[in-house]
Design a protein around this motif. Structure first.
Motif, PDB file in Angstrom:
ATOM      1  N   MET B   1     -36.171  46.869  73.387  1.00 42.70           N
ATOM      2  CA  MET B   1     -36.512  46.820  74.814  1.00 42.70           C
ATOM      3  C   MET B   1     -37.692  47.746  75.102  1.00 42.70           C
ATOM      4  N   ILE B   2     -37.586  49.002  74.620  1.00 41.16           N
ATOM      5  CA  ILE B   2     -38.694  49.947  74.798  1.00 41.16           C
ATOM      6  C   ILE B   2     -39.939  49.417  74.087  1.00 41.16           C
ATOM      7  N   GLN B   3     -39.718  48.902  72.859  1.00 38.50           N
ATOM      8  CA  GLN B   3     -40.856  48.391  72.089  1.00 38.50           C
ATOM      9  C   GLN B   3     -41.523  47.226  72.809  1.00 38.50           C
ATOM     10  N   ALA B   4     -40.687  46.306  73.361  1.00 37.58           N
ATOM     11  CA  ALA B   4     -41.246  45.146  74.062  1.00 37.58           C
ATOM     12  C   ALA B   4     -42.038  45.598  75.281  1.00 37.58           C
ATOM     13  N   THR B   5     -41.476  46.568  76.038  1.00 37.03           N
ATOM     14  CA  THR B   5     -42.184  47.070  77.219  1.00 37.03           C
ATOM     15  C   THR B   5     -43.534  47.665  76.830  1.00 37.03           C
ATOM     16  N   LEU B   6     -43.516  48.498  75.767  1.00 37.44           N
ATOM     17  CA  LEU B   6     -44.760  49.148  75.360  1.00 37.44           C
ATOM     18  C   LEU B   6     -45.773  48.141  74.833  1.00 37.44           C
ATOM     19  N   LEU B   7     -45.280  47.135  74.094  1.00 39.53           N
ATOM     20  CA  LEU B   7     -46.184  46.080  73.620  1.00 39.53           C
ATOM     21  C   LEU B   7     -46.833  45.365  74.798  1.00 39.53           C
ATOM     22  N   ALA B   8     -46.028  45.098  75.848  1.00 42.05           N
ATOM     23  CA  ALA B   8     -46.568  44.439  77.039  1.00 42.05           C
ATOM     24  C   ALA B   8     -47.623  45.328  77.689  1.00 42.05           C
ATOM     25  N   LEU B   9     -47.338  46.646  77.763  1.00 44.70           N
ATOM     26  CA  LEU B   9     -48.300  47.571  78.362  1.00 44.70           C
ATOM     27  C   LEU B   9     -49.598  47.617  77.553  1.00 44.70           C
ATOM     28  N   VAL B  10     -49.463  47.572  76.210  1.00 47.60           N
ATOM     29  CA  VAL B  10     -50.657  47.540  75.364  1.00 47.60           C
ATOM     30  C   VAL B  10     -51.461  46.289  75.643  1.00 47.60           C
ATOM     31  N   ALA B  11     -50.744  45.141  75.767  1.00 51.01           N
ATOM     32  CA  ALA B  11     -51.428  43.876  76.038  1.00 51.01           C
ATOM     33  C   ALA B  11     -52.143  43.917  77.385  1.00 51.01           C
ATOM     34  N   LEU B  12     -51.571  44.643  78.349  1.00 49.70           N
ATOM     35  CA  LEU B  12     -52.228  44.767  79.650  1.00 49.70           C
ATOM     36  C   LEU B  12     -53.364  45.791  79.599  1.00 49.70           C
TER      37      LEU B  12
END
Lengths: 242, 74
Positions: B1-12
């Motif tokens: 969950m944390i990893q997915a959130t951070l990946l999304a933030l990186v993509a943004l």
């Protein structure tokens, strides 16, 4: 070039690179499923054979210490190049100081560098116990000194950021690394062999001569970054203003 | 969950850096983007890489950028 022509070049390139990226990522091993042999070997030997609990730094400063020496001299050569280009003979020192007037900024400037430098030294010192090491710690120490310039002004910073202090330090860092390697040669072993005993795993006295290499790298990296800062600041900021 | 959130933030974060036009703002946005990458590396259990990324993206690179920007404006 018109916007349309640029888009016409960009779009196929984007599709091509995106396809390559997706293809490459799809072919990667799954997360945590490392396939190479070396990582497993290193993980198995670092504590029994090197008494070091951080496998990354055991690799960097011991198992492939020679490569790290090359990297250190890449940095050394790069900084030497910058110095040769920017350090002129008739340099004018800044006439007037750029005084920082805000009390809050000055107060932060008195405290923040100490904190950042301390963190940097801590990161460098515990490189063989926990994640960290000379490179990261060295940049952090240099960053702490750079905060002095931003918060206290040029004059306060130039007491530390001048070549009569930094040049010898950089030489000490780069040369110290080689001296540790030659010490092994002098005792009849291959260059950079770890000769000072491995110490106790999980303490600051682990790593043996790799710990000395770690500190040499820390000094070299910190001094190199500060020399870069000094040259850029004096060439562009101070001179451009006075 | 944390990893997915951070990946999304990186993509943004990456497009945010590219789409920022003012160099000074871009330096700050780029530093924040680097910080998100640092957090992602921590979440992926790579603290050594995170530390290297931290000192490069949040200390060394912004310093060089700021000096260059200040030069181009004086």
């Amino acid at each position: 070039m018109s916007r349309r022509a640029r888009l016409a070049i960009f779009a196929p390139a984007l599709v091509g690179f995106a396809a390559l990226l997706v293809w490459g990522v799809a072919g990667l091993p799954h997360f945590g499923h490392y396939r190479g042999p070396y990582g497993h070997v290193v993980n198995r030997i670092v504590i029994p054979e090197r008494h070091v609990s951080n496998a990354v730094n055991a690799t960097t400063y011991d198992i492939r210490g020679f490569d790290t020496m090359g990297e250190e001299f890449i940095l050394f050569a790069a900084v030497t190049g910058v110095v040769l280009l920017l350090r002129g003979s008739g340099r004018t020192r800044a006439e007037k100081d750029d005084v920082v007037r805000s009390d809050v900024v000055r107060a932060a400037g008195a405290v923040a560098p100490a904190v950042v430098v301390l963190v940097g030294l801590w990161v460098a010192a515990f490189g063989f116990v926990t994640p960290g090491g000379g490179f990261q710690g060295g940049v952090a120490v240099a960053g702490g000194a750079a905060v002095l310039f931003v918060t206290l002004g040029y004059r306060a910073w130039s007491r530390l950021g001048n070549e009569s202090i930094l040049d010898p330090l950089e030489g000490l860092g780069a040369g110290g690394y080689v001296v540790v390697g030659v010490a092994a040669l002098a005792s009849g072993l291959p260059f950079l062999t770890n000769i000072f005993g491995f110490g106790v795993a999980g303490t600051l006295r682990s790593g043996g001569s790799a710990e000395l290499l770690n500190w040499a790298a820390a000094i070299e990296v910190a001094a190199a970054n500060l020399i870069l800062m000094t040259e850029f600041v004096e060439q562009y900021l101070v001179r451009g203003r006075s | 969950m944390i990893q997915a959130t951070l990946l999304a933030l990186v993509a943004l974060g990456a497009p945010a850096v590219v789409l920022t036009r003012d160099p000074l703002r871009m330096a700050v946005v780029n530093g924040l983007y680097g910080l998100v990458l640092v957090l992602l590396f921590v979440a992926l259990a790579a603290p050594d890489v995170a530390l290297s990324m931290l000192v490069v993206s949040c200390i060394a690179y912004p310093l060089v950028l700021l000096i260059a920007i200040s030069r181009s404006r004086s």
